[in-house]
Design an enzyme around this catalytic site. Structure first.
Site, PDB file in Angstrom:
ATOM      1  N   GLY A 280       1.264  -3.338   4.968  1.00  0.00           N
ATOM      2  CA  GLY A 280       1.285  -5.101   5.174  1.00  0.00           C
ATOM      3  C   GLY A 280       0.046  -6.217   5.374  1.00  0.00           C
ATOM      4  O   GLY A 280      -0.966  -5.780   4.729  1.00  0.00           O
TER       5      GLY A 280
ATOM      6  N   THR B 232       0.835  -1.066  -0.376  1.00  0.00           N
ATOM      7  CA  THR B 232      -0.163   0.296  -0.035  1.00  0.00           C
ATOM      8  C   THR B 232       0.982   1.184   0.039  1.00  0.00           C
ATOM      9  O   THR B 232       2.356   1.634   0.953  1.00  0.00           O
ATOM     10  CB  THR B 232      -0.952   0.130   1.164  1.00  0.00           C
ATOM     11  OG1 THR B 232      -1.858  -1.111   1.296  1.00  0.00           O
ATOM     12  CG2 THR B 232      -1.705   1.674   1.363  1.00  0.00           C
TER      13      THR B 232
ATOM     14  N   ARG C 103     -13.151  -8.058  -0.247  1.00  0.00           N
ATOM     15  CA  ARG C 103     -12.610  -8.067   0.796  1.00  0.00           C
ATOM     16  C   ARG C 103     -11.536  -6.157   0.762  1.00  0.00           C
ATOM     17  O   ARG C 103     -11.962  -5.849  -0.121  1.00  0.00           O
ATOM     18  CB  ARG C 103     -11.491  -8.628   0.613  1.00  0.00           C
ATOM     19  CG  ARG C 103     -10.460  -9.147   1.675  1.00  0.00           C
ATOM     20  CD  ARG C 103      -8.917  -7.907   1.608  1.00  0.00           C
ATOM     21  NE  ARG C 103      -8.209  -8.666   2.674  1.00  0.00           N
ATOM     22  CZ  ARG C 103      -6.706  -7.147   2.409  1.00  0.00           C
ATOM     23  NH1 ARG C 103      -6.829  -6.097   0.971  1.00  0.00           N
ATOM     24  NH2 ARG C 103      -5.922  -7.649   3.340  1.00  0.00           N
ATOM     25  N   VAL C 104     -11.989  -6.228   2.203  1.00  0.00           N
ATOM     26  CA  VAL C 104     -11.641  -4.729   2.482  1.00  0.00           C
ATOM     27  C   VAL C 104     -10.420  -4.972   3.618  1.00  0.00           C
ATOM     28  O   VAL C 104     -10.538  -5.167   3.907  1.00  0.00           O
ATOM     29  CB  VAL C 104     -12.978  -3.817   2.917  1.00  0.00           C
ATOM     30  CG1 VAL C 104     -11.927  -2.664   3.028  1.00  0.00           C
ATOM     31  CG2 VAL C 104     -13.993  -3.580   1.722  1.00  0.00           C
ATOM     32  N   GLY C 105      -9.208  -4.381   2.802  1.00  0.00           N
ATOM     33  CA  GLY C 105      -8.171  -4.528   4.167  1.00  0.00           C
ATOM     34  C   GLY C 105      -8.186  -3.002   4.969  1.00  0.00           C
ATOM     35  O   GLY C 105      -8.584  -2.358   5.800  1.00  0.00           O
ATOM     36  N   ASP C 106      -6.499  -3.243   5.782  1.00  0.00           N
ATOM     37  CA  ASP C 106      -6.585  -1.808   6.966  1.00  0.00           C
ATOM     38  C   ASP C 106      -6.686  -0.436   6.974  1.00  0.00           C
ATOM     39  O   ASP C 106      -7.045   0.315   6.885  1.00  0.00           O
ATOM     40  CB  ASP C 106      -5.727  -1.982   7.440  1.00  0.00           C
ATOM     41  CG  ASP C 106      -4.554  -1.959   6.726  1.00  0.00           C
ATOM     42  OD1 ASP C 106      -4.788  -2.687   5.481  1.00  0.00           O
ATOM     43  OD2 ASP C 106      -3.718  -1.858   7.050  1.00  0.00           O
TER      44      ASP C 106
ATOM     45  N   GLY D 151      -3.385  -6.582   5.861  1.00  0.00           N
ATOM     46  CA  GLY D 151      -4.177  -5.956   6.653  1.00  0.00           C
ATOM     47  C   GLY D 151      -4.871  -6.525   7.317  1.00  0.00           C
ATOM     48  O   GLY D 151      -5.357  -5.907   9.272  1.00  0.00           O
TER      49      GLY D 151
HETATM   50  N1  ASP Z   1      -2.078  -3.415   4.116  1.00  0.00           N
HETATM   51  C1  ASP Z   1      -2.970  -4.064   2.665  1.00  0.00           C
HETATM   52  C2  ASP Z   1      -4.051  -4.632   2.722  1.00  0.00           C
HETATM   53  O1  ASP Z   1      -4.170  -5.192   3.407  1.00  0.00           O
HETATM   54  C3  ASP Z   1      -1.902  -4.074   2.413  1.00  0.00           C
HETATM   55  C4  ASP Z   1      -0.335  -3.734   1.805  1.00  0.00           C
HETATM   56  O2  ASP Z   1      -0.242  -2.997   2.697  1.00  0.00           O
HETATM   57  O3  ASP Z   1       0.783  -4.603   1.129  1.00  0.00           O
HETATM   58  O4  ASP Z   1      -4.747  -4.772   2.048  1.00  0.00           O
END
Ligand code: ASP
Length: 299
Positions: free
Chosen positions: A203, A151, A179-182, A205
């Protein structure tokens, strides 16, 4: 007053350089950071953000983004938006609304369309090929479908003491549709408080959101910790907690900057980041875990 900008991953360097000129020339943090993130979104070579981002399991590019204004604590966020060029700008626009500040899927797309944002097919031929290749690799080498994500996240402060943070991502490669991440979740993927500082995470999420890690870093800076101490403490204590309770911790990397332009980084994997301040040229560093410390050197 000082200005500064810190961002996740080497891909942010060009944007950080551009924003640093804007900040030096007296432009504000929100516009400078938006331009910097747009440069990452618009570059098809960066396959984990914006145009040419990594598709989900259905070969669709669904994007997440978040924006926070540290003066008013206003937040704007998008989850799983398709076919719009610059999610960060849409998130920034949403942060100016009183209600309905976090939109997902078709609702986000309708808002973007009505607000006049440019639509664009974000799937490139290259990202479609990467998807096909991964399908094959999953069959041949039982490779994890989720390897491949990064990200872009930034914290930015201007000469007038405005501080903002923002994120933009295509999330995990091969993620489930919806799917939604952090990254769009305030407090997890990003947080900003102009009277204290800001933090952003990248990283896995699914693990970052279990600890509201960006908020936690800002809270520790408010208690008086230097950004470097705050980032290390949050990443390592939370990684240990996950290992203890769940057997393992995913990749977690955080960059942060306080209201004085001092910055920090914490990571449990190898991680690159870019930073520029009124006293430091735009540069990329590579960080690594060393016990309970994060060490870094110029790339
Ligand atoms: N944090 C992001 C997610 O989980 C992916 C990433 O930052 O590598 O969507």
């Amino acid at each position: 007053m000082r200005w500064g900008i810190i961002a996740t991953w080497e891909m942010a360097l060009e944007g950080v350089r551009h924003a640093s000129k804007m900040l030096e020339n007296g432009l504000n943090a929100a516009d400078s950071m938006e331009e910097a993130i747009k440069m990452v979104e618009n570059n098809p070579l960066y396959t984990s953000v914006g145009y040419g981002g990594l598709p989900n399991e259905k070969c669709e590019v669904e994007l997440d983004a978040g924006f926070m204004d540290g003066n008013t604590l206003s937040v704007g966020a998008l989850g799983g938006i398709k076919d719009f060029k610059n999610p960060i700008s849409i998130a920034k626009n949403l942060s100016e609304e009183r209600f309905n500040i976090f939109l997902v899927g078709t609702g986000a797309e309708e808002y973007a369309h009505k607000s006049g944002f440019e639509s664009k097919n974000m799937l490139t031929e290259e990202s479609r090929k990467a998807w096909e290749k991964r399908i094959q690799e999953m069959k041949d080498k039982s490779l994890s479908p989720y390897d491949g994500h990064d990200t872009v996240g930034m914290v930015c402060i201007d000469k007038y003491e405005n501080l903002v943070s923002g994120t933009s991502t295509s999330g995990l490669f091969m993620k489930k549709k919806g799917r939604v991440g952090d990254s769009p979740l305030p407090g997890s993927g990003y947080y900003a408080d102009s009277q204290v500082g800001g933090a952003v995470a990248t990283g896995l999420g699914e693990d970052i959101m279990k600890g509201c890690l960006s908020y936690e870093v800002v809270r520790l800076m408010e208690e008086g910790l230097h950004p470097q101490q705050a980032a290390e403490k949050v990443v390592y204590e939370f990684s240990k907690k996950l290992e203890k309770r769940r057997g393992k911790a995913g990749a977690i990397s955080i960059v942060c900057m306080n209201k004085n332009g001092e910055w920090g980084v914490g990571t449990n994997v190898e991680f690159s980041f870019a930073v520029a301040t009124d006293e430091e040229e735009p540069r990329v560093y590579v960080a690594n875990k060393d016990g309970d410390k994060t060490i870094y050197h110029l790339a």
